[in-house]
Design a protein around this motif. Structure first.
Motif, PDB file in Angstrom:
ATOM      1  N   TRP A  48      51.516  35.723  38.603  1.00  0.00           N
ATOM      2  CA  TRP A  48      50.292  35.570  37.801  1.00  0.00           C
ATOM      3  C   TRP A  48      50.463  34.454  36.792  1.00  0.00           C
ATOM      4  O   TRP A  48      49.535  33.665  36.562  1.00  0.00           O
ATOM      5  CB  TRP A  48      49.922  36.890  37.125  1.00  0.00           C
ATOM      6  N   GLN A  65      43.441  35.369  40.395  1.00  0.00           N
ATOM      7  CA  GLN A  65      43.710  36.583  39.615  1.00  0.00           C
ATOM      8  C   GLN A  65      42.470  37.497  39.612  1.00  0.00           C
ATOM      9  O   GLN A  65      41.335  37.014  39.527  1.00  0.00           O
ATOM     10  CB  GLN A  65      44.057  36.165  38.185  1.00  0.00           C
ATOM     11  N   GLY A  66      42.718  38.794  39.673  1.00  0.00           N
ATOM     12  CA  GLY A  66      41.597  39.735  39.820  1.00  0.00           C
ATOM     13  C   GLY A  66      40.928  40.111  38.524  1.00  0.00           C
ATOM     14  O   GLY A  66      41.433  40.918  37.763  1.00  0.00           O
ATOM     15  N   TYR A 132      49.333  48.561  33.404  1.00  0.00           N
ATOM     16  CA  TYR A 132      50.675  47.965  33.376  1.00  0.00           C
ATOM     17  C   TYR A 132      51.633  48.819  32.541  1.00  0.00           C
ATOM     18  O   TYR A 132      52.737  49.137  32.962  1.00  0.00           O
ATOM     19  CB  TYR A 132      50.628  46.576  32.733  1.00  0.00           C
ATOM     20  N   PHE A 156      51.390  45.823  44.777  1.00  0.00           N
ATOM     21  CA  PHE A 156      51.123  45.107  43.518  1.00  0.00           C
ATOM     22  C   PHE A 156      52.482  44.703  42.944  1.00  0.00           C
ATOM     23  O   PHE A 156      53.348  45.555  42.720  1.00  0.00           O
ATOM     24  CB  PHE A 156      50.327  46.004  42.567  1.00  0.00           C
ATOM     25  N   ASN A 216      45.986  47.229  46.422  1.00  0.00           N
ATOM     26  CA  ASN A 216      45.964  45.793  46.118  1.00  0.00           C
ATOM     27  C   ASN A 216      47.202  45.220  46.785  1.00  0.00           C
ATOM     28  O   ASN A 216      48.294  45.699  46.491  1.00  0.00           O
ATOM     29  CB  ASN A 216      46.051  45.617  44.582  1.00  0.00           C
ATOM     30  N   TYR A 247      41.804  51.285  41.238  1.00  0.00           N
ATOM     31  CA  TYR A 247      40.561  50.897  41.935  1.00  0.00           C
ATOM     32  C   TYR A 247      39.812  52.121  42.473  1.00  0.00           C
ATOM     33  O   TYR A 247      39.079  52.034  43.465  1.00  0.00           O
ATOM     34  CB  TYR A 247      40.882  49.910  43.074  1.00  0.00           C
ATOM     35  N   LYS A 278      39.515  47.924  35.253  1.00  0.00           N
ATOM     36  CA  LYS A 278      38.922  47.934  36.592  1.00  0.00           C
ATOM     37  C   LYS A 278      37.680  48.832  36.612  1.00  0.00           C
ATOM     38  O   LYS A 278      36.683  48.517  37.238  1.00  0.00           O
ATOM     39  CB  LYS A 278      39.926  48.470  37.620  1.00  0.00           C
ATOM     40  N   PHE A 370      39.371  42.919  46.325  1.00  0.00           N
ATOM     41  CA  PHE A 370      40.145  41.852  46.962  1.00  0.00           C
ATOM     42  C   PHE A 370      39.910  41.845  48.465  1.00  0.00           C
ATOM     43  O   PHE A 370      39.600  42.877  49.057  1.00  0.00           O
ATOM     44  CB  PHE A 370      41.636  42.050  46.691  1.00  0.00           C
ATOM     45  N   ARG A 428      44.794  35.906  49.445  1.00  0.00           N
ATOM     46  CA  ARG A 428      43.918  36.943  48.889  1.00  0.00           C
ATOM     47  C   ARG A 428      42.857  36.323  47.987  1.00  0.00           C
ATOM     48  O   ARG A 428      43.175  35.505  47.123  1.00  0.00           O
ATOM     49  CB  ARG A 428      44.754  37.940  48.091  1.00  0.00           C
TER      50      ARG A 428
END
Ligand code: PMP
Ligand code: GLN
Length: 455
Positions: A48, A65-66, A132, A156, A216, A247, A278, A370, A428
């Protein structure tokens, strides 16, 4: 070096450095001391950090990046404004270490509904700085030196370094693709675990398995049968399950997200992880949570109280109000958790059509925001470098952002070092984007395709 030099030499050097006239020696001696803790060895690179910088430098369209580029819902922004400018000035001060009371209470109410069991907001829920930190707490609290943790690939990326930082050993088990024979597009459901292979990874050393459904990067939503298999193995081998469900609301085509904690024998051994980023399209707020039995969460609280201690009060207050609204509207058409997946499904379908149109065959995701696509028809523009350390898809994605202005993430970023070269034909894309952004991405790809066919 200095540490390894042994006591007498070290003593000599320190003495010498502290005497007048040896300032340069002093600098040298300080610089030779190893500063990096051993637990950081080999985990300094981060996809990232690398791709966010590349996207900021080169991209015209960022599907890397999501994060959504559309606004967070009005009710959430209004809740934050109210919290900020309302009469309760204490919302600017510390709150309860393990979660702002209104937030843990409403999360407990919400998850009671979802899991069909009574929850104590004070002991079965904890608020974290995004998912995280929830993950970090899990690994630090539950994984010991020598423990093995099973990770399903692709995954992930942070699971692997977090397991290592805790002193554990990641053990990988792949989702294997089974392309449909009728020429149809592949779906994330076509990526499956081999039951015997999965069973072979469990041993006396296995402490936990990490499950990420919806997954993911593939968007796979694990079926009840697949979850049942994982649950059976967890119970048989007395293994914990770290269930990353950030998600959970983003599932499509009428699919159902099944919570592994609701399966027999699993509540007592599962920690569920969630993310307001999310859930409410507000990734920058960094509000996450864990839900689980006190016997597990008590140890996560120990990590939390000795590291982060407490998360931003005002953001927790606004997220609490967001959940209160959603609790009232649960299952109704006005619910954000009903509306968001509907909107995202349209965006997904639009991007699928657009990618398919230029020959970049997409794998249809059942969940997440994604989508993984096959870059094969565009590979001739980015020649392979034999024996390169860098997987091909990574070089392709870098070339694409630099030369075409379109940012995406290479699939190899979601594989362990040993397996990075297994699938190097995929990148992705994040489709949680405004229509105009998706259209701009599609224009870039169409122009590229035309240039290729006319050259
Ligand atoms: N888990 C998964 C599967 C993710 O994709 C992400 C990225 N948002 C996270 C955890 C971290 O979430 P957060 O932004 O809430 O820290
Ligand atoms: N979860 C997001 C993604 O997969 C963002 C990850 C990050 O920024 N570290 O794109």
């Amino acid at each position: 070096m200095l540490r390894r030099a042994g006591p007498s030499l070290r003593h000599f050097l320190l003495e010498r450095n502290s005497s007048a006239g040896h300032s340069s020696c002093s600098r040298e001696a300080k610089m030779s001391r190893p500063v990096q803790a051993r637990r950081l060895e080999g985990i300094d690179k981060n996809i990232w950090v690398e791709f966010v910088k590349l996207a900021a430098t080169y991209s015209k369209v960022n599907l890397g990046q999501g994060f959504p580029d559309f606004p967070a819902p009005d009710f959430l922004r209004e809740a934050l404004t109210r919290a900020l400018s309302g009469g309760n000035h204490m919302l600017h001060q510390y709150t309860r270490a393990f979660g702002h009371p209104p937030l843990v209470k409403v999360l407990a109410q919400f998850f009671e509904k979802l899991l069909g069991r009574d929850l104590d907001p004070m002991t079965n829920v904890m608020v974290t700085v995004g998912a995280y930190q929830a993950l970090f707490c899990c690994f630090q609290a539950l994984v010991d030196e020598g423990d093995e943790v099973i990770i399903i690939e692709p995954f992930f990326d942070c699971y692997e370094p977090m397991v290592k930082m805790a002193g554990g050993t990641p053990v990988f088990v792949p989702l294997r693709p089974n392309p449909p024979k009728d020429g149809k597009l592949m779906s994330s459901a076509d990526w499956q675990l081999d039951p015997a292979e999965l069973a072979s990874k469990f041993s006396e050393r296995t402490k936990a398995i990490v499950l990420n459904s919806p997954n993911n990067p593939l968007g796979k939503v694990f079926s009840r049968g697949e979850l049942g298999l994982i649950a059976e193995l967890c119970v048989k081998h007395d293994v914990l399950c770290i269930s990353d469900e950030v998600y959970e609301w983003l599932v499509y085509d009428g699919k159902q997200h099944i919570r592994i904690a609701s399966l027999q024998g699993m509540w007592e051994r599962t920690v569920i992880i969630g993310s307001a980023g999310k859930t409410f399209s507000a990734t920058g707020w960094k509000v996450g949570w864990v839900v689980g039995p006190d016997r597990l969460l008590q140890h996560l609280r120990t990590v939390h109280q000795n590291s982060v201690y407490h998360c931003a009060t005002i953001a927790q207050e606004a997220v609490a109000q967001g959940f209160q609204r959603e609790l009232m509207l649960y299952g109704k058409p006005e619910s954000y958790f009903v509306q968001l997946p509907k909107e995202l499904q349209q965006k997904r379908d639009w991007l699928i059509q657009s990618l398919d149109g230029v020959g970049m065959k997409p794998i249809i995701p059942e969940g997440t925001y994604f989508l993984v696509a096959d870059i094969s028809p565009f590979k001739s523009d980015v020649p392979d470098v034999p024996n390169s350390d860098e997987p091909y898809d990574s070089r392709f994605a870098k070339w694409m952002v630099k030369n075409k202005g379109l940012a995406a993430i290479p699939l190899s970023a979601f594989y362990s070092e040993a397996h990075k070269n297994n699938y190097t034909n995929f990148i992705r894309f994040c489709f949680a984007k405004e229509e105009a952004t998706l259209k701009a991405a599609s224009d870039i790809l169409q122009k590229w395709k035309q240039e290729k066919t006319s050259s």
